[in-house]
Write a protein that holds these residues in place. Structure first.
Motif, PDB file in Angstrom:
ATOM      1  N   UNK B  23      -4.354  -8.041   5.059  1.00  0.00           N
ATOM      2  CA  UNK B  23      -3.751  -6.714   4.845  1.00  0.00           C
ATOM      3  C   UNK B  23      -2.254  -6.802   4.579  1.00  0.00           C
ATOM      4  N   UNK B  24      -1.597  -7.703   5.278  1.00  0.00           N
ATOM      5  CA  UNK B  24      -0.150  -7.827   5.090  1.00  0.00           C
ATOM      6  C   UNK B  24       0.165  -8.336   3.686  1.00  0.00           C
ATOM      7  N   UNK B  25      -0.608  -9.299   3.209  1.00  0.00           N
ATOM      8  CA  UNK B  25      -0.407  -9.801   1.841  1.00  0.00           C
ATOM      9  C   UNK B  25      -0.615  -8.697   0.816  1.00  0.00           C
ATOM     10  N   UNK B  26      -1.688  -7.942   1.037  1.00  0.00           N
ATOM     11  CA  UNK B  26      -2.014  -6.882   0.084  1.00  0.00           C
ATOM     12  C   UNK B  26      -0.911  -5.831   0.066  1.00  0.00           C
ATOM     13  N   UNK B  27      -0.477  -5.431   1.269  1.00  0.00           N
ATOM     14  CA  UNK B  27       0.580  -4.417   1.337  1.00  0.00           C
ATOM     15  C   UNK B  27       1.844  -4.929   0.657  1.00  0.00           C
ATOM     16  N   UNK B  28       2.148  -6.174   0.888  1.00  0.00           N
ATOM     17  CA  UNK B  28       3.373  -6.700   0.299  1.00  0.00           C
ATOM     18  C   UNK B  28       3.305  -6.725  -1.224  1.00  0.00           C
ATOM     19  N   UNK B  29       2.142  -7.112  -1.745  1.00  0.00           N
ATOM     20  CA  UNK B  29       2.040  -7.205  -3.204  1.00  0.00           C
ATOM     21  C   UNK B  29       2.042  -5.822  -3.855  1.00  0.00           C
ATOM     22  N   UNK B  30       1.418  -4.864  -3.197  1.00  0.00           N
ATOM     23  CA  UNK B  30       1.461  -3.502  -3.767  1.00  0.00           C
ATOM     24  C   UNK B  30       2.890  -2.969  -3.715  1.00  0.00           C
ATOM     25  N   UNK B  31       3.558  -3.239  -2.594  1.00  0.00           N
ATOM     26  CA  UNK B  31       4.945  -2.810  -2.463  1.00  0.00           C
ATOM     27  C   UNK B  31       5.778  -3.390  -3.608  1.00  0.00           C
ATOM     28  N   UNK B  32       5.546  -4.681  -3.899  1.00  0.00           N
ATOM     29  CA  UNK B  32       6.296  -5.325  -4.983  1.00  0.00           C
ATOM     30  C   UNK B  32       5.972  -4.665  -6.330  1.00  0.00           C
ATOM     31  N   UNK B  33       4.697  -4.336  -6.538  1.00  0.00           N
ATOM     32  CA  UNK B  33       4.318  -3.697  -7.804  1.00  0.00           C
ATOM     33  C   UNK B  33       5.016  -2.349  -7.963  1.00  0.00           C
ATOM     34  N   UNK B  34       5.159  -1.634  -6.853  1.00  0.00           N
ATOM     35  CA  UNK B  34       5.847  -0.344  -6.913  1.00  0.00           C
ATOM     36  C   UNK B  34       7.324  -0.568  -7.220  1.00  0.00           C
ATOM     37  N   UNK B  35       7.927  -1.517  -6.508  1.00  0.00           N
ATOM     38  CA  UNK B  35       9.356  -1.746  -6.689  1.00  0.00           C
ATOM     39  C   UNK B  35       9.670  -2.263  -8.082  1.00  0.00           C
ATOM     40  N   UNK B  36       8.752  -3.056  -8.632  1.00  0.00           N
ATOM     41  CA  UNK B  36       8.957  -3.583  -9.988  1.00  0.00           C
ATOM     42  C   UNK B  36       8.652  -2.527 -11.053  1.00  0.00           C
ATOM     43  N   UNK B  37       8.075  -1.422 -10.645  1.00  0.00           N
ATOM     44  CA  UNK B  37       7.721  -0.391 -11.619  1.00  0.00           C
ATOM     45  C   UNK B  37       6.394  -0.632 -12.307  1.00  0.00           C
ATOM     46  N   UNK B  38       5.638  -1.646 -11.907  1.00  0.00           N
ATOM     47  CA  UNK B  38       4.305  -1.853 -12.484  1.00  0.00           C
ATOM     48  C   UNK B  38       3.404  -0.677 -12.082  1.00  0.00           C
ATOM     49  N   UNK B  39       3.499  -0.322 -10.827  1.00  0.00           N
ATOM     50  CA  UNK B  39       2.853   0.911 -10.369  1.00  0.00           C
ATOM     51  C   UNK B  39       3.927   1.995 -10.381  1.00  0.00           C
ATOM     52  N   UNK B  55     -11.407  -7.692  -4.636  1.00  0.00           N
ATOM     53  CA  UNK B  55     -10.714  -8.784  -3.931  1.00  0.00           C
ATOM     54  C   UNK B  55     -11.648  -9.561  -3.008  1.00  0.00           C
ATOM     55  N   UNK B  56     -12.879  -9.057  -2.894  1.00  0.00           N
ATOM     56  CA  UNK B  56     -13.830  -9.701  -1.990  1.00  0.00           C
ATOM     57  C   UNK B  56     -13.298  -9.760  -0.554  1.00  0.00           C
ATOM     58  N   UNK B  57     -12.744  -8.635  -0.119  1.00  0.00           N
ATOM     59  CA  UNK B  57     -12.287  -8.514   1.272  1.00  0.00           C
ATOM     60  C   UNK B  57     -12.950  -7.277   1.871  1.00  0.00           C
ATOM     61  N   UNK B  58     -12.832  -7.112   3.168  1.00  0.00           N
ATOM     62  CA  UNK B  58     -13.440  -5.943   3.804  1.00  0.00           C
ATOM     63  C   UNK B  58     -12.698  -4.680   3.365  1.00  0.00           C
ATOM     64  N   UNK B  59     -13.408  -3.558   3.383  1.00  0.00           N
ATOM     65  CA  UNK B  59     -12.776  -2.310   2.996  1.00  0.00           C
ATOM     66  C   UNK B  59     -11.651  -1.975   3.979  1.00  0.00           C
ATOM     67  N   UNK B  60     -11.840  -2.391   5.241  1.00  0.00           N
ATOM     68  CA  UNK B  60     -10.814  -2.149   6.272  1.00  0.00           C
ATOM     69  C   UNK B  60      -9.475  -2.779   5.906  1.00  0.00           C
ATOM     70  N   UNK B  61      -9.524  -3.934   5.267  1.00  0.00           N
ATOM     71  CA  UNK B  61      -8.295  -4.607   4.845  1.00  0.00           C
ATOM     72  C   UNK B  61      -7.498  -3.721   3.897  1.00  0.00           C
ATOM     73  N   UNK B  62      -8.209  -3.126   2.946  1.00  0.00           N
ATOM     74  CA  UNK B  62      -7.529  -2.277   1.962  1.00  0.00           C
ATOM     75  C   UNK B  62      -7.024  -1.000   2.631  1.00  0.00           C
ATOM     76  N   UNK B  66      -3.166   0.249   2.674  1.00  0.00           N
ATOM     77  CA  UNK B  66      -2.789   1.562   2.135  1.00  0.00           C
ATOM     78  C   UNK B  66      -2.100   2.403   3.217  1.00  0.00           C
ATOM     79  N   UNK B  67      -2.681   2.374   4.409  1.00  0.00           N
ATOM     80  CA  UNK B  67      -2.104   3.213   5.469  1.00  0.00           C
ATOM     81  C   UNK B  67      -0.692   2.763   5.822  1.00  0.00           C
ATOM     82  N   UNK B  68      -0.511   1.467   5.826  1.00  0.00           N
ATOM     83  CA  UNK B  68       0.828   0.974   6.145  1.00  0.00           C
ATOM     84  C   UNK B  68       1.830   1.439   5.095  1.00  0.00           C
TER      85      UNK B  68
END
Lengths: 507, 507
Positions: B23-39, B55-62, B66-68
């Motif tokens: 979850x921490x990796x995912x949050x960090x990468x989404x955060x980066x995508x937002x900061x870079x303007x990709x998202x 991503x082949x991870x549990x839904x809880x991970x996502x 997202x919640x974080x």
């Protein structure tokens, strides 16, 4: 009668604006002339009168310099005058050291002591050739990456900065992010304090808590067996240690006293008990936190190597379970395993209600961490260097751990404790006595393999546990580190170990 | 109903072997995508179900990631799905920081706090524009010479070394040589211990001496007036302070108690009393040493800026007069004035009979100084960098002192105390009251000039002196530092000072 000197004028040059005194300058320059061979063994120096006239200094200045050099063995004094000594003492280390040259980037450098070596008496095997499998030594050979070196270069270019007593605000930001990503701890950077490692943080906490109890000695529960390096600190300040037995799940909260003798502080490593390796399950963590809230005690969480985990995810730090607003957990963080032990850098994660007190105390006592180090680490973390280094070392340690498990498979004697993280393993040798354990370690050292005995990790004090108040019987065995040795040496060491254990078997 | 997402697959990539949790990796990468303007602001993210399949991870991970990010303000959650927040919070400092780049050698960098700023409440004048003439700040603008940078570069290339508890043997060699050349102290490198500055050394001495007296609080005589930064340390550990009056020759040994209330330790700065500037004459030094031998007390010599001397040679350190074999002097050395205060590097010069005890204690408590710092300083000293820097700074400070003396000539009010060394001066303003002194400092700060009041250097405790046991009446006035300000600013500040003093006169 003065000796004949071949120097009309000795090639020295004193400056009244230099930082060294005139006699010190003169002595230093003559010493250099001797070492360079300009002044040769047995050669006469000018008389003090002649040299003082040449240099336009008092005769006392020259006499003082000569006398100092006679004392140091560079010169000899005789009725015939002052001469260069004919048998020069060997150069001291400080004279042999290579000065830093802007051109040289790397140096092989002399061999330096590991912490284990400096803390222990020398062992029979030569330190040069020994296979050192003592615990506590990470592999630092890959640390000096491009981003590491760039961070230090950049930090060294601005040496004038100073930071507030809690440490660099930017480093605390980076550390908060690191804790969020690796330890599931979501806390404000304000709750973090930069320290010179776990021991520095522990000392600060002890000083603060002692002020809270108006100076009486603190009672500190520790794990038995446990990490002796941290446990020696309270003793040096006159505090009391209460050893509490651990089982396969770590420290047992049920054994903590609750009466007037209850501890003020419980020191433990819930993520990776040292040396037995337990990771405390969540149910027990909650039990411990409930005990602390009920008894008004603090928990000092030693989170020394949680990032190095090989099976499963590391459990979140104990601090992540703590009750916001009524926190009882103080976390000691350290980069000694993840980066290098000599770096002496770590952090304290503080309950918000202790923040002001601890920072005020830190302001009075001084934060010992160099601003330059703080700045370099900030840059290293911000560039992602720590993340990359951690991932890389996990791969290397995972492979090395596999090598270790293979090498320890079907040991002639003893059992290997489960090892899900960290950089060491424990071989339990039931049936061994204390003397036999010591003999085994000595025998291994003779054979060229340095390891540690397991028994001495138990406290010599009586233990709070199992209803009785007896000293717990130590397990006997060996503690092996595998962090700091290359694979080839590790295999070699394990071969030696099997061989010696075979001689020992059956037990 | 899930919002439409333009991403078939979100460009993220998780690793199960990385140090961060999924979850921490995912949050960090989404955060980066937002900061870079990709998202982009307002854009929809894939549903948690879709992303977990990708991503082949549990839904809880996502969901956790997202919640974080919703909590952090990067994303918003609505019945229609998760979207990038339309109004992003400003970047935090940790996101704005420049990562270390191997290419960049220098950075202007943000402005950092001086020690004075961090220790004091903010003053009315803006820190940006103020002329800061508070004492204790050396000029570090010329420190990062080629040999300085080379020393750090070389030290950073071998980060794995560790040193014994007393510090790097080679650094101790270099320090012994430095003391010999600059302070006339001829002592074995073994008697030196590397410290994180004067306060670290002081703490260690206090801990050792308390163990010697079996834990009772120590009685520590200090100079009155004196240096508050060091005096706060014993108080934090519950020791007692006995202020002793100084006169124009420094601390008065005749005023030291000799009965059962005699101090265990006398803390003083014999070479340059702070703040009044006295240099203790030899006769009084001998008197003090005789008192210490007779009373079994130790002298703690704070040798903080003796290398910076403008008139005459500095007197040798007190330790140089100490009786070999029966030493009573412990010297606290520091490079905070000579190099930089943020460096946190210094040393202890120990009597041989205390050496083992102190080193043993240091082994238990840990030496907080980074090995990398020790190595860099060793190289810097070995290359002659310190000697060159000292000579250079003496020239600069000598000129700056002359500027100061000229600027303070014929002040409308007050008298300037003699100033033969160091980086500060004292203006005594007889007839001023405590409130007027505080008003004057506030008035100067309003005008844009930061200085310190003289009165607060006196102890609020009763004083051992003059036969009575009354609190000594503080002198009123100002303490001005001239180390850290460029000449132009110094002149500007002195102009302001004259102007405000003119308003104040006659006194």
């Amino acid at each position: 009668m003065a000796a004949y000197s071949r120097f009309d004028r000795l090639p020295v040059n004193l400056s009244r604006s230099a930082s060294a005194s005139l006699p010190a300058q003169l002595a230093e320059q003559i010493r250099a002339l001797v070492l360079q061979g300009v002044l040769q063994a047995g050669e006469a120096l000018p008389s003090s009168r002649a040299l003082s006239q040449q240099l336009n200094v008092s005769r006392g200045t020259v006499v003082f310099a000569y006398e100092q050099l006679v004392g140091e063995g560079y010169l000899t004094a005789s009725p015939g005058g002052t001469r260069v000594a004919s048998q020069l003492a060997p150069l001291t280390d400080s004279q042999q050291i290579q000065p830093a040259s802007p051109k040289r980037q790397k140096t092989s450098g002399p061999t330096f002591q590991t912490p284990a070596e400096s803390a222990q008496p020398p062992t029979p095997a030569s330190q040069e050739t020994a296979l050192d499998l003592r615990p506590g030594i990470p592999d630092t050979s890959l640390l000096a990456s491009a981003s590491w070196r760039a961070a230090w270069r950049q930090a060294a270019a601005s040496p004038g900065r100073t930071f507030p007593p809690a440490g660099s605000p930017q480093l605390r930001q980076q550390l908060a992010q690191h804790l969020r990503l690796t330890r599931s701890v979501l806390r404000d950077p304000q709750d973090l304090m930069v320290t010179a490692g776990a021991r520095d943080g522990f000392r600060l906490v002890l000083t603060a808590l002692r002020l809270k109890v108006r100076g009486r000695p603190l009672r500190i529960a520790v794990e038995n067996p446990g990490y002796p390096s941290l446990q020696r600190i309270p003793l040096a300040f006159g505090h009391q240690i209460l050893p509490v037995e651990v089982d396969q799940d770590g420290l047992q909260p049920a054994l903590l006293p609750t009466g007037p003798e209850r501890p003020d502080l419980v020191l433990l490593a819930p993520s990776h008990q040292y040396p037995l390796g337990a990771s405390m399950p969540v149910s027990r963590r909650l039990e411990l936190l409930a005990w602390a809230r009920k008894n008004g005690a603090y928990i000092l969480e030693d989170d020394y190597d949680s990032e190095l985990r090989y099976r499963g995810d590391p459990l979140p730090a104990l601090a992540a379970l703590d009750q916001a607003g009524a926190e009882r957990v103080i976390t000691l963080g350290s980069f000694s395993k993840l980066l290098a032990p000599g770096l002496n850098l770590g952090f304290l994660l503080l309950p918000a209600h202790l923040r002001q007190e601890l920072i005020g105390l830190r302001a009075d006592l001084g934060n010992p961490v160099s601003s330059l180090t703080q700045e370099a680490l900030t840059l290293f973390l911000a560039s992602g260097g720590l993340r990359r280094h951690t991932a890389r070392m996990r791969r290397i340690y995972t492979a090395r751990r596999q090598l270790l498990l293979t090498g320890l498979d079907n040991l002639p004697r003893g059992r290997v404790l489960p090892m899900d993280g960290g950089l060491h393993t424990v071989i339990h040798l039931p049936g061994l006595g204390a003397a036999e354990e010591a003999q085994l370690v000595a025998r291994l050292a003779e054979a060229g393999l340095l390891v540690e005995a397991l028994g001495p990790y138990w406290s010599p004090q009586r233990t709070s546990g199992q209803g009785n108040q007896e000293r717990a019987e130590p397990w006997r065995g060996l503690v092996l580190g595998f962090g700091g040795v290359p694979d080839r040496k590790l295999e070699q060491g394990l071969g030696l170990l099997r061989q010696v254990l075979r001689e020992l078997a059956p037990g």
